[in-house]
Each structure stands twice: as C-alpha cells, then as structure tokens.
Design a protein around this motif. Structure first.
Motif, mmCIF file in Angstrom:
data_model
loop_
_atom_site.group_PDB
_atom_site.id
_atom_site.type_symbol
_atom_site.label_atom_id
_atom_site.label_comp_id
_atom_site.label_asym_id
_atom_site.label_seq_id
_atom_site.Cartn_x
_atom_site.Cartn_y
_atom_site.Cartn_z
ATOM 1 N N LEU A 16 0.735 -1.238 -0.195
ATOM 2 C CA LEU A 16 0.023 -0.093 0.218
ATOM 3 C C LEU A 16 0.915 1.245 -0.090
ATOM 4 N N ARG A 17 1.903 1.549 0.772
ATOM 5 C CA ARG A 17 2.903 2.366 0.710
ATOM 6 C C ARG A 17 3.493 2.562 -0.600
ATOM 7 N N ASP A 18 4.041 1.577 -1.231
ATOM 8 C CA ASP A 18 4.558 1.651 -2.518
ATOM 9 C C ASP A 18 3.533 2.247 -3.668
ATOM 10 N N GLN A 19 2.312 1.898 -3.359
ATOM 11 C CA GLN A 19 1.334 2.266 -4.359
ATOM 12 C C GLN A 19 0.881 3.638 -4.281
ATOM 13 N N GLN A 20 0.800 3.997 -2.813
ATOM 14 C CA GLN A 20 0.712 5.647 -2.532
ATOM 15 C C GLN A 20 1.834 6.182 -3.221
ATOM 16 N N LYS A 21 2.962 5.948 -3.088
ATOM 17 C CA LYS A 21 4.255 6.562 -3.517
ATOM 18 C C LYS A 21 4.400 6.854 -4.953
ATOM 19 N N ALA A 22 4.041 5.492 -5.781
ATOM 20 C CA ALA A 22 3.943 5.371 -7.302
ATOM 21 C C ALA A 22 2.803 6.443 -7.521
ATOM 22 N N ASP A 23 1.545 6.696 -6.682
ATOM 23 C CA ASP A 23 0.585 7.615 -7.244
ATOM 24 C C ASP A 23 1.134 8.914 -7.301
ATOM 25 N N ILE A 24 1.879 9.358 -6.216
ATOM 26 C CA ILE A 24 2.236 10.637 -5.914
ATOM 27 C C ILE A 24 3.527 10.904 -6.949
ATOM 28 N N MET A 25 4.018 9.963 -7.245
ATOM 29 C CA MET A 25 5.323 10.233 -8.270
ATOM 30 C C MET A 25 4.630 10.496 -9.779
ATOM 31 N N LEU B 115 1.675 11.810 -10.361
ATOM 32 C CA LEU B 115 1.200 12.897 -10.441
ATOM 33 C C LEU B 115 2.369 14.227 -10.654
ATOM 34 N N VAL B 116 3.633 13.818 -9.971
ATOM 35 C CA VAL B 116 4.825 14.717 -9.983
ATOM 36 C C VAL B 116 5.276 14.810 -11.453
ATOM 37 N N GLN B 117 5.318 13.609 -11.988
ATOM 38 C CA GLN B 117 6.037 13.508 -13.298
ATOM 39 C C GLN B 117 5.161 14.135 -14.492
ATOM 40 N N MET B 118 3.754 13.977 -14.000
ATOM 41 C CA MET B 118 2.836 14.585 -15.173
ATOM 42 C C MET B 118 2.737 16.277 -15.033
ATOM 43 N N ARG B 119 3.405 16.792 -14.024
ATOM 44 C CA ARG B 119 3.270 18.086 -13.877
ATOM 45 C C ARG B 119 2.051 18.967 -13.923
ATOM 46 N N CYS B 120 1.077 18.049 -13.229
ATOM 47 C CA CYS B 120 -0.364 18.354 -13.148
ATOM 48 C C CYS B 120 -0.300 19.227 -11.823
ATOM 49 N N TYR B 121 -1.495 20.128 -11.467
ATOM 50 C CA TYR B 121 -1.662 21.077 -10.218
ATOM 51 C C TYR B 121 -1.230 20.234 -9.052
ATOM 52 N N ARG B 122 -1.819 19.189 -8.913
ATOM 53 C CA ARG B 122 -1.742 18.228 -7.883
ATOM 54 C C ARG B 122 -0.337 17.837 -7.513
ATOM 55 N N GLY B 123 0.397 17.545 -8.638
ATOM 56 C CA GLY B 123 1.712 17.107 -8.681
ATOM 57 C C GLY B 123 2.763 18.257 -8.156
ATOM 58 N N GLN C 222 5.958 21.183 -4.092
ATOM 59 C CA GLN C 222 5.944 22.486 -3.265
ATOM 60 C C GLN C 222 5.837 22.519 -1.661
ATOM 61 N N GLY C 223 5.215 21.289 -1.549
ATOM 62 C CA GLY C 223 4.889 21.316 -0.042
ATOM 63 C C GLY C 223 3.876 21.911 0.390
ATOM 64 N N LEU C 224 2.853 22.116 -0.615
ATOM 65 C CA LEU C 224 1.558 22.810 -0.010
ATOM 66 C C LEU C 224 0.314 21.825 -0.121
ATOM 67 N N PRO C 225 -0.806 22.277 0.433
ATOM 68 C CA PRO C 225 -2.037 21.507 0.481
ATOM 69 C C PRO C 225 -2.202 21.109 -0.856
ATOM 70 N N ALA C 226 -2.877 19.929 -1.422
ATOM 71 C CA ALA C 226 -2.994 19.679 -2.691
ATOM 72 C C ALA C 226 -4.609 19.470 -2.907
ATOM 73 N N ARG C 227 -5.390 19.680 -2.022
ATOM 74 C CA ARG C 227 -6.582 19.526 -2.136
ATOM 75 C C ARG C 227 -7.727 20.747 -1.886
ATOM 76 N N GLY C 228 -6.941 22.030 -2.001
ATOM 77 C CA GLY C 228 -7.812 23.254 -1.964
ATOM 78 C C GLY C 228 -8.095 23.890 -0.782
ATOM 79 N N GLN C 229 -7.098 23.216 0.151
ATOM 80 C CA GLN C 229 -7.229 23.953 1.650
ATOM 81 C C GLN C 229 -6.630 25.557 1.478
ATOM 82 N N ARG C 230 -7.066 26.403 2.280
ATOM 83 C CA ARG C 230 -6.330 27.809 2.501
ATOM 84 C C ARG C 230 -4.877 27.641 3.007
#
Length: 142
Positions: A75-84, A86-94, A99-107
């Motif tokens: 599960l940890r590996d799957q979560q790590k792969a999901d985040i990576m 997003l980062v490689q796609m350079r999408c907003y969440r990635g 940047q170390g900021l909230p990814a789900r719209g928090q202030r």
C-alpha cells in the motif's frame, strides 16, 4: 498455546488481551470496518481475544488479508507511485506535492504550516526534489 507468547500478524505484534477486531487495525491499511469484514468473512467473532485464538486461525487471517487486500508495504509503495505519477505529469496536484503545499484546495494564507511540515517529510521519503514556492513581491507606486 502459552498465554505469555506474543504473536505476530503481518509484522505487527499482537497483544494477548486485545480483541482480534482491534488488533487487526494495527496493520497499515486495515481500519475497523475492514477488520470486521475480515472477521465476519472467516466466521470469527471480532471481540474474541488474541489469547483465545488458535495459531492456525491467525495463519488463515494472515493469508486472507495478504491475498484479498492491499496492505502494509504494498500500500505504501502504491501511494508513493501515485504521488510520483502526479509529479511527473506536472499537473496541479503534482506541483503542490513538490512545493509542499496542500493539494486539495485548503487555504494556505494562515493554515499551510502543517502541510508544509508533512511535505518536507514526504519529500525525504519519496526522494523527490523539494521546490520552494516563489514569493510574490508587491510592487509599489512609482
């Protein structure tokens, strides 16, 4: 089965006085609902104490959890792969993850501190490059 002997299930040491339903929640990825589901599937009362279970019952629980659910390191590996991904796609969440900021719209004007602390740890674990967000500079009147 001696009562002093500690038992292990998927790398988690089980306390003899705890119920099987609550002990299963010690496994990463198994919550209370999933633990109750596993118990009912195998016909075990979730309130049964660990000391009252036969070792073969614990082995069947372990096999069922390993085969049916994604838990612990998988599960940890799957979560790590999901985040990576997003980062490689350079999408907003990635970008927000790097940047170390909230990814789900928090202030972030007042409450981004916890997310930044968590992100610094996440960056270390994932081994990705930490990108600091650019600060906006107010331009004065000329």
């Amino acid at each position: 089965y001696p009562p002093q002997m500690s038992r292990k299930l998927l790398g988690v040491v089980l306390k003899n006085e705890k119920s099987i339903g609550m002990s299963l929640t010690g496994v990463y990825g198994l919550g209370r609902h999933l633990a109750k589901t596993v118990c009912s599937r195998l016909g075990i009362n979730p309130t049964t104490k660990i000391k009252d279970l036969h070792p073969t019952t614990l082995q069947t629980i372990e096999k069922t959890v390993e085969n049916e659910y994604v838990v612990d390191t998988d599960l940890r590996d799957q979560q790590k792969a999901d985040i990576m991904r997003l980062v490689q796609m350079r999408c907003y969440r990635g970008i927000r993850h790097t940047q170390g900021l909230p990814a789900r719209g928090q202030r972030t004007s007042t409450n981004g501190k916890t997310a930044k602390k968590i992100a610094a740890r996440r960056v270390q674990l994932l081994g990705m490059k930490f990108v600091t967000p650019k600060k906006r500079v107010k331009q004065g009147k000329k």
